[in-house]
Design a protein around this motif. Structure first.
Motif, PDB file in Angstrom:
ATOM      1  N   ARG A   1      -6.081  -6.834   1.753  1.00  0.00           N
ATOM      2  CA  ARG A   1      -6.105  -5.540   1.072  1.00  0.00           C
ATOM      3  C   ARG A   1      -4.691  -4.998   0.977  1.00  0.00           C
ATOM      4  O   ARG A   1      -4.152  -4.423   1.905  1.00  0.00           O
ATOM      5  CB  ARG A   1      -7.024  -4.566   1.821  1.00  0.00           C
TER       6      ARG A   1
ATOM      7  N   GLU B   1     -19.623  -7.880   1.821  1.00  0.00           N
ATOM      8  CA  GLU B   1     -20.946  -7.269   1.695  1.00  0.00           C
ATOM      9  C   GLU B   1     -22.029  -8.337   1.661  1.00  0.00           C
ATOM     10  O   GLU B   1     -23.113  -8.166   2.225  1.00  0.00           O
ATOM     11  CB  GLU B   1     -21.012  -6.412   0.435  1.00  0.00           C
TER      12      GLU B   1
ATOM     13  N   ASP C   1     -20.641   2.672   7.478  1.00  0.00           N
ATOM     14  CA  ASP C   1     -19.712   3.422   6.640  1.00  0.00           C
ATOM     15  C   ASP C   1     -18.458   3.815   7.411  1.00  0.00           C
ATOM     16  O   ASP C   1     -18.471   4.770   8.199  1.00  0.00           O
ATOM     17  CB  ASP C   1     -20.394   4.671   6.083  1.00  0.00           C
ATOM     18  N   GLY C   2     -17.380   3.067   7.195  1.00  0.00           N
ATOM     19  CA  GLY C   2     -16.071   3.417   7.721  1.00  0.00           C
ATOM     20  C   GLY C   2     -16.004   3.451   9.236  1.00  0.00           C
ATOM     21  O   GLY C   2     -16.958   3.096   9.948  1.00  0.00           O
TER      22      GLY C   2
ATOM     23  N   ARG D   1       0.838  -1.198   0.000  1.00  0.00           N
ATOM     24  CA  ARG D   1       0.000   0.000   0.000  1.00  0.00           C
ATOM     25  C   ARG D   1       0.877   1.254   0.000  1.00  0.00           C
ATOM     26  O   ARG D   1       1.771   1.421   0.830  1.00  0.00           O
ATOM     27  CB  ARG D   1      -0.911   0.020   1.212  1.00  0.00           C
TER      28      ARG D   1
ATOM     29  N   ARG E   1     -17.960  -0.590   5.392  1.00  0.00           N
ATOM     30  CA  ARG E   1     -17.882  -0.211   3.988  1.00  0.00           C
ATOM     31  C   ARG E   1     -16.750   0.795   3.741  1.00  0.00           C
ATOM     32  O   ARG E   1     -16.539   1.719   4.517  1.00  0.00           O
ATOM     33  CB  ARG E   1     -19.215   0.392   3.546  1.00  0.00           C
ATOM     34  N   SER E   2     -16.035   0.588   2.621  1.00  0.00           N
ATOM     35  CA  SER E   2     -15.013   1.535   2.154  1.00  0.00           C
ATOM     36  C   SER E   2     -14.935   1.404   0.643  1.00  0.00           C
ATOM     37  O   SER E   2     -15.671   0.614   0.036  1.00  0.00           O
ATOM     38  CB  SER E   2     -13.653   1.220   2.788  1.00  0.00           C
ATOM     39  N   ASP E   3     -14.010   2.144   0.008  1.00  0.00           N
ATOM     40  CA  ASP E   3     -13.864   2.001  -1.440  1.00  0.00           C
ATOM     41  C   ASP E   3     -13.113   0.726  -1.814  1.00  0.00           C
ATOM     42  O   ASP E   3     -12.910   0.454  -3.003  1.00  0.00           O
ATOM     43  CB  ASP E   3     -13.158   3.234  -2.037  1.00  0.00           C
ATOM     44  N   GLU E   4     -12.707  -0.076  -0.810  1.00  0.00           N
ATOM     45  CA  GLU E   4     -12.039  -1.350  -1.069  1.00  0.00           C
ATOM     46  C   GLU E   4     -12.821  -2.529  -0.479  1.00  0.00           C
ATOM     47  O   GLU E   4     -12.281  -3.621  -0.323  1.00  0.00           O
ATOM     48  CB  GLU E   4     -10.621  -1.336  -0.476  1.00  0.00           C
ATOM     49  N   THR E   5     -14.088  -2.328  -0.150  1.00  0.00           N
ATOM     50  CA  THR E   5     -14.857  -3.384   0.505  1.00  0.00           C
ATOM     51  C   THR E   5     -14.949  -4.632  -0.373  1.00  0.00           C
ATOM     52  O   THR E   5     -15.419  -4.555  -1.517  1.00  0.00           O
ATOM     53  CB  THR E   5     -16.289  -2.901   0.807  1.00  0.00           C
TER      54      THR E   5
ATOM     55  N   ASP F   1     -13.772  -5.457   8.149  1.00  0.00           N
ATOM     56  CA  ASP F   1     -13.793  -4.768   6.850  1.00  0.00           C
ATOM     57  C   ASP F   1     -13.070  -5.501   5.726  1.00  0.00           C
ATOM     58  O   ASP F   1     -13.001  -4.999   4.609  1.00  0.00           O
ATOM     59  CB  ASP F   1     -13.160  -3.381   7.009  1.00  0.00           C
TER      60      ASP F   1
END
Length: 268
Positions: free
Chosen positions: A174, A246, A254-255, A144, A237-241, A208
């Protein structure tokens, strides 16, 4: 997935009905602490720490379950009155303890895993600024935030192939590859080990990442054993979930901000 406050409050009601016989179980990175480019910079905001302290006072079992070392997770959360499952449950740091309890079978693999990882961590990975993390029986390669994440991933995929040929198990998260021994290591096994002798009315797990799916299934295992009555699985939830998270979660928030709201809902 539903994620509105009313739905979450409804899902958490069985825990509020019997807090002393309920468990609150939380991942750390991306859940209590926001994801950051440099892992050492991670911290849990004080606005989250305050409700977590109150949750720890009210509920019978509160634990953080992390891929990090248990001591590192406790450093980030900075709360000594709860338990920490580190390295995906392979080490347990109980409330008030100085040192974690390590799984003997896994520790027997430590030297072999680390020797492979250090041999594989050559000049190419260093040049790409990949980070090597020593987690005793697990070695982790993080990419990352490196200058070229695509090149780093390609190089790490080569390491993963070599690790599997050498008889190790690879586990992708991730922007992290973990090299593990060929024995069971996952958050679900860690939770079963921590809670398997305790009869619980209810439990919530909040995570997450794909590794948290094992924790979701660990709750199901405890239910099948008759040790746990009610379970709720919360995805963050995130932009990498991950899609699988889910799909398997009972609800989403949310986060870390949503997690903070969940902690406050547990105190209603």
């Amino acid at each position: 997935m539903p994620s509105d406050a009313a739905t979450i409050e409804e899902l958490l009601q069985p825990l509020r009905d019997d807090p002393k016989h309920s468990a609150v179980l939380l991942d750390v990175d991306g859940v209590l602490a926001p994801i950051v480019a440099q892992p050492d910079d991670a911290h849990m905001p004080e606005t989250t720490r305050r409700p977590l302290i109150e949750v720890a006072k009210r509920y019978g079992t509160v634990a953080c379950v992390s891929g990090r070392r248990a001591s590192d997770a406790r450093r980030i959360v900075s709360l000594g009155t709860i338990a920490y499952l580190g390295s995906h449950g392979s080490e347990v740091l109980l409330p008030g303890s100085i040192a974690p309890v390590l799984d003997g079978e896994l520790m027997a693999w430590t030297q072999r895993v680390q020797a492979f990882a250090h041999d594989a961590f050559g000049e190419k990975l260093r040049r790409l600024r990949v980070r090597l993390e020593d987690k005793e029986a697990i070695a982790a390669l993080h990419w990352r935030g490196v200058p070229d994440e695509d090149d780093a991933l390609a190089a790490i995929e080569d390491v993963a192939e070599a690790a599997e040929k050498a008889g190790f198990v690879t586990h992708w998260g991730r922007k992290v590859l973990e090299i593990r021994p060929p024995v069971r290591i996952d958050k679900g096994a860690g939770l079963v080990g921590l809670l398997g002798e305790t009869d619980l009315a209810a439990a919530v797990y909040v995570g997450d990442d794909v590794t948290d799916l094992d924790a979701f299934r660990g709750l199901s295992e405890l239910q099948e054993r008759g040790r746990l009555g009610y379970a709720v699985r919360v995805g963050v939830r995130s932009d990498e979930t991950p899609v699988a998270l889910e799909e398997e979660a009972d609800t989403l928030v949310d986060g870390p901000e949503g997690v903070r709201g969940l902690l406050r809902a547990l105190l209603l």
